[in-house]
Design an enzyme around this catalytic site. Structure first.
Site, PDB file in Angstrom:
ATOM      1  N   CYS A  86       2.924   0.597   4.674  1.00 21.12           N
ATOM      2  CA  CYS A  86       3.736  -0.130   3.684  1.00 21.12           C
ATOM      3  C   CYS A  86       4.088  -1.525   4.185  1.00 21.12           C
ATOM      4  O   CYS A  86       4.231  -2.454   3.408  1.00 21.12           O
ATOM      5  CB  CYS A  86       4.995   0.667   3.359  1.00 21.12           C
ATOM      6  SG  CYS A  86       5.937   1.109   4.812  1.00 21.12           S
ATOM      7  N   GLU A 126      -0.585  -5.095  -3.784  1.00 22.01           N
ATOM      8  CA  GLU A 126      -0.691  -4.261  -2.585  1.00 22.01           C
ATOM      9  C   GLU A 126      -2.038  -3.532  -2.613  1.00 22.01           C
ATOM     10  O   GLU A 126      -2.312  -2.764  -3.535  1.00 22.01           O
ATOM     11  CB  GLU A 126       0.448  -3.233  -2.561  1.00 22.01           C
ATOM     12  CG  GLU A 126       0.450  -2.413  -1.280  1.00 22.01           C
ATOM     13  CD  GLU A 126       1.542  -1.349  -1.250  1.00 22.01           C
ATOM     14  OE1 GLU A 126       1.740  -0.667  -2.267  1.00 22.01           O
ATOM     15  OE2 GLU A 126       2.179  -1.208  -0.200  1.00 22.01           O
ATOM     16  N   GLU A 142      11.897   4.193  -1.427  1.00 22.52           N
ATOM     17  CA  GLU A 142      11.255   3.288  -0.460  1.00 22.52           C
ATOM     18  C   GLU A 142       9.855   3.031  -0.992  1.00 22.52           C
ATOM     19  O   GLU A 142       9.054   3.971  -1.067  1.00 22.52           O
ATOM     20  CB  GLU A 142      11.165   3.944   0.929  1.00 22.52           C
ATOM     21  CG  GLU A 142      12.499   4.223   1.589  1.00 22.52           C
ATOM     22  CD  GLU A 142      13.200   2.966   2.056  1.00 22.52           C
ATOM     23  OE1 GLU A 142      12.575   1.885   2.106  1.00 22.52           O
ATOM     24  OE2 GLU A 142      14.399   3.069   2.365  1.00 22.52           O
ATOM     25  N   LYS A 148       8.417  17.677  -1.282  1.00 24.20           N
ATOM     26  CA  LYS A 148       7.084  17.693  -1.884  1.00 24.20           C
ATOM     27  C   LYS A 148       6.213  16.675  -1.163  1.00 24.20           C
ATOM     28  O   LYS A 148       6.338  15.474  -1.343  1.00 24.20           O
ATOM     29  CB  LYS A 148       7.111  17.352  -3.375  1.00 24.20           C
ATOM     30  CG  LYS A 148       5.770  17.757  -4.001  1.00 24.20           C
ATOM     31  CD  LYS A 148       5.371  16.989  -5.221  1.00 24.20           C
ATOM     32  CE  LYS A 148       4.745  15.672  -4.972  1.00 24.20           C
ATOM     33  NZ  LYS A 148       3.429  15.699  -4.300  1.00 24.20           N
TER      34      LYS A 148
HETATM   35  P1  NAD Z   1       2.404   7.392  -4.698  1.00 24.59           P
HETATM   36  O1  NAD Z   1       3.568   6.707  -5.320  1.00 24.59           O
HETATM   37  O2  NAD Z   1       1.155   7.513  -5.478  1.00 24.59           O
HETATM   38  O3  NAD Z   1       2.801   8.900  -4.319  1.00 24.59           O
HETATM   39  C1  NAD Z   1       3.904   9.181  -3.482  1.00 24.59           C
HETATM   40  C2  NAD Z   1       4.390  10.585  -3.790  1.00 24.59           C
HETATM   41  O4  NAD Z   1       4.870  10.616  -5.134  1.00 24.59           O
HETATM   42  C3  NAD Z   1       3.321  11.665  -3.684  1.00 24.59           C
HETATM   43  O5  NAD Z   1       3.891  12.825  -3.142  1.00 24.59           O
HETATM   44  C4  NAD Z   1       2.942  11.891  -5.130  1.00 24.59           C
HETATM   45  O6  NAD Z   1       2.433  13.179  -5.402  1.00 24.59           O
HETATM   46  C5  NAD Z   1       4.275  11.701  -5.825  1.00 24.59           C
HETATM   47  N1  NAD Z   1       4.178  11.337  -7.248  1.00 24.59           N
HETATM   48  C6  NAD Z   1       3.202  10.618  -7.859  1.00 24.59           C
HETATM   49  N2  NAD Z   1       3.461  10.517  -9.183  1.00 24.59           N
HETATM   50  C7  NAD Z   1       4.636  11.178  -9.403  1.00 24.59           C
HETATM   51  C8  NAD Z   1       5.432  11.423 -10.569  1.00 24.59           C
HETATM   52  N3  NAD Z   1       5.088  10.971 -11.769  1.00 24.59           N
HETATM   53  N4  NAD Z   1       6.570  12.130 -10.411  1.00 24.59           N
HETATM   54  C9  NAD Z   1       6.952  12.585  -9.195  1.00 24.59           C
HETATM   55  N5  NAD Z   1       6.233  12.395  -8.076  1.00 24.59           N
HETATM   56  C10 NAD Z   1       5.085  11.695  -8.171  1.00 24.59           C
HETATM   57  O7  NAD Z   1       2.184   6.692  -3.300  1.00 24.59           O
HETATM   58  P2  NAD Z   1       1.090   7.030  -2.196  1.00 24.59           P
HETATM   59  O8  NAD Z   1      -0.236   6.539  -2.692  1.00 24.59           O
HETATM   60  O9  NAD Z   1       1.220   8.436  -1.752  1.00 24.59           O
HETATM   61  O10 NAD Z   1       1.593   6.120  -0.967  1.00 24.59           O
HETATM   62  C11 NAD Z   1       1.313   4.788  -0.874  1.00 24.59           C
HETATM   63  C12 NAD Z   1       2.514   3.957  -1.273  1.00 24.59           C
HETATM   64  O11 NAD Z   1       3.637   4.311  -0.472  1.00 24.59           O
HETATM   65  C13 NAD Z   1       2.301   2.479  -1.022  1.00 24.59           C
HETATM   66  O12 NAD Z   1       2.757   1.745  -2.127  1.00 24.59           O
HETATM   67  C14 NAD Z   1       3.175   2.201   0.200  1.00 24.59           C
HETATM   68  O13 NAD Z   1       3.597   0.877   0.328  1.00 24.59           O
HETATM   69  C15 NAD Z   1       4.298   3.138  -0.017  1.00 24.59           C
HETATM   70  N6  NAD Z   1       5.032   3.406   1.236  1.00 24.59           N
HETATM   71  C16 NAD Z   1       6.278   2.862   1.381  1.00 24.59           C
HETATM   72  C17 NAD Z   1       6.997   3.060   2.564  1.00 24.59           C
HETATM   73  C18 NAD Z   1       8.391   2.506   2.746  1.00 24.59           C
HETATM   74  O14 NAD Z   1       9.087   2.962   3.648  1.00 24.59           O
HETATM   75  N7  NAD Z   1       8.832   1.560   1.935  1.00 24.59           N
HETATM   76  C19 NAD Z   1       6.426   3.828   3.595  1.00 24.59           C
HETATM   77  C20 NAD Z   1       5.152   4.366   3.410  1.00 24.59           C
HETATM   78  C21 NAD Z   1       4.468   4.148   2.213  1.00 24.59           C
END
Ligand code: NAD
Length: 500
Positions: free
Chosen positions: A303, A402, A268, A192
């Site tokens: 991230c 963040e 992650e 997804k």
């Molecule tokens: P997010 O958590 O809002 O969304 C990530 C994914 O989760 C999306 O596909 C979203 O649709 C899905 N999602 C959201 N709510 C959900 C729920 N209740 N149930 C299931 N799925 C759900 O994050 P984002 O805004 O897309 O990305 C930014 C974040 O990602 C930042 O915090 C960043 O640090 C982190 N990130 C971490 C890494 C790593 O390797 N540690 C790498 C890249 C980004």
């Protein structure tokens, strides 16, 4: 090697692009069962890229069923490692072949400079797929220590159906970090992508088929978190759940695993990475350039962004001046311009979020020394100037939360101990940097930094050969390297009685 594309040639390619917007289930592009779609907006200029299938629980059901069927058929899960290797290498080669198109989709969809998308995101995706393909037949089982009348075998088996939920900042690469080891170990995958950046994943699905991945082994279900992500996380027939995204959602997904079938769950998550610059650093100009690109690269939507710059007080003012100078040169430009240092923010929601953090920084008393405003780079687009706050207190909101945007917080320190205390006083633990020419200090500080990746005298080192992941609330498990295979396999102990 072809000459690098000009802005006009990217535009011509974009004008002729046929963008796929359906889900990909069981080897076919399909509409969402409900027929619902959502608008996919490009943050470059606010224009629509098309309407994307809005998957829900019914589509997740179809995708999980297809995954399970394909897994049980053995066509992929029981294929010889040498065969799976050949297919993944072909997959890597096709990603190279379609590299310009994939880079363009990435740039259109989430706003990053297309030259970065091509040189970094697509290149790293190819390397991830090829490295993992090459590695998969070097994974051996073990033979336990026994007496002469027993044989103890330790073997790895694929989990089965893996659900992967990924973010929008590196859509293709984050998908590849999950997909490559999952497929390598013989699993079937339901991916997804983020609702903010679904296009490259949708395109990738058919490229996987072209490479020889059987139908049903790799499915893509675009949609929103609650409506598509949650049913996947709660599904009783999903064996593994891998996620990259925010810490808040990562925590919810661990609960979903617990509330359903105790699926293996690896998260992650976010970061607030400290970059420690000591007065004895080798080359302050280089360190300042790295401090600037460490926070402004990919519009700060990284991230591991170097969002907290901790500088020894004796050089702080001089160093901040150099960072500001380097940052000033990184103004956002049209993402199709070759070498644009920054592009557009992913969307208006993220833009407002970042701007509200900037307001908070000012309100709490930090000193704004660069940027701080929207940039009018392209009419209708979402752009923010590279922004630097000096005289930030460790307790300020902009130093603790963040932001995920191009906003740097500079904090002065007096001693190594104080620097380490502030660096580690965070809920996160993804990455950290240290700049010094004292080798003892470099090792001492690197050891004490509570982070999954530590970089000495540069920022953002590493490749497929080393694991990537976080301490504390930055997550669990590791992507990349041979360690990634642990997330996608069960270990079996088989005991054979040789005693007759
Ligand atoms: P997010 O958590 O809002 O969304 C990530 C994914 O989760 C999306 O596909 C979203 O649709 C899905 N999602 C959201 N709510 C959900 C729920 N209740 N149930 C299931 N799925 C759900 O994050 P984002 O805004 O897309 O990305 C930014 C974040 O990602 C930042 O915090 C960043 O640090 C982190 N990130 C971490 C890494 C790593 O390797 N540690 C790498 C890249 C980004």
């Amino acid at each position: 090697m072809n000459a690098p594309r000009t802005r006009d040639s990217w535009q011509t390619l974009a004008d002729g692009l046929q963008i796929r917007t359906q889900a990909f289930i069981d080897g076919k592009y399909v509409d969402a069962a409900s027929g619902k779609t959502f608008d996919c907006i490009s943050p470059i200029d606010g224009g629509s890229l098309g309407r994307v299938a809005e998957c829900g629980a019914e589509d997740i059901e179809r995708a999980v069923l297809a995954s399970r069927r394909s897994f049980d058929s053995g066509a992929w899960s029981e294929a010889k490692p040498t065969y799976r290797k050949k297919v993944l290498l072909k997959f890597a080669q096709l990603i190279e072949q379609y590299g310009d198109e994939l880079a363009l989709l990435e740039s259109l969809d989430m706003g990053k400079p297309v030259s970065d998308a091509r040189a970094v995101d697509v290149a790293a995706t190819i390397r991830c797929m090829a490295w993992t393909g090459e590695a998969l037949d070097k994974v051996y089982g073990e033979v336990a220590a026994t007496g002469p009348d027993e044989l103890g075998l330790v073997t790895r088996e694929p989990l089965g159906v893996v659900g992967a939920i990924v973010p929008w900042n590196f859509p293709l690469l984050m998908a590849a970090w999950k997909l490559a080891p999952a497929l390598a170990m013989g699993n079937s995958v339901v991916l997804k992508p983020s609702e903010k950046s679904p296009l490259s994943a949708i395109r990738l699905a058919v490229i996987a088929m072209e490479a020889g991945i059987p139908a049903g082994v790799f499915n893509v279900v675009p949609g929103f978190g609650k409506e598509a992500g949650e049913p996947l996380a709660l599904h009783m027939d999903v064996d593994g759940l891998v996620f990259t995204g925010s810490t808040a959602v990562g925590k919810q997904l661990l609960q979903c695993a617990g509330r359903s079938n105790l699926k293996r769950a690896y998260m992650e998550c976010g970061g607030k990475s400290p970059n420690l610059v000591f007065a004895d650093a080798h080359d302050l100009d280089k360190a300042a350039e790295a401090a600037a690109s460490g926070i402004f690269y990919n519009q700060g939507e990284v991230c591991t962004a170097a969002s907290r710059l901790l500088v020894e007080r004796s050089i702080k003012d001089e160093f901040v001046a150099r960072v500001v100078e380097a940052g000033r040169k990184m103004q956002p430009r049209h993402p199709f311009e070759p070498g644009a240092p920054m592009g557009a923010m992913v969307d208006e929601t993220q833009t407002s979020r970042v701007l509200s953090y900037i307001e908070k920084g000012v309100a709490e008393g930090a000193k704004l020394v660069l940027g701080g405003k929207r940039a009018d780079t392209v009419p209708g687009g979402s752009y923010i100037e590279p922004t630097v706050f000096d005289e930030v207190a460790h307790e300020h909101t902009i130093s603790r939360e963040e932001i995920f945007g191009p906003v740097l917080s500079v904090i002065a320190f007096d001693t190594e101990e104080q620097a380490l205390r502030m660096a580690n006083d965070t809920e996160y633990g993804l990455a950290a940097g240290v700049w010094t020419k004292d080798i003892s200090r470099a090792h001492r500080v690197a050891r004490k930094l509570r982070a999954g990746s530590v970089w000495v005298n540069y920022w953002d080192g590493g490749d497929m050969t080393a694991p990537f992941g976080g301490y504390k609330q930055s997550g669990n498990g590791r992507d990349k390297s041979l360690h990634a295979f642990d997330k996608y396999t069960e270990m079996k102990a088989t005991w054979i009685n040789l005693g007759g």
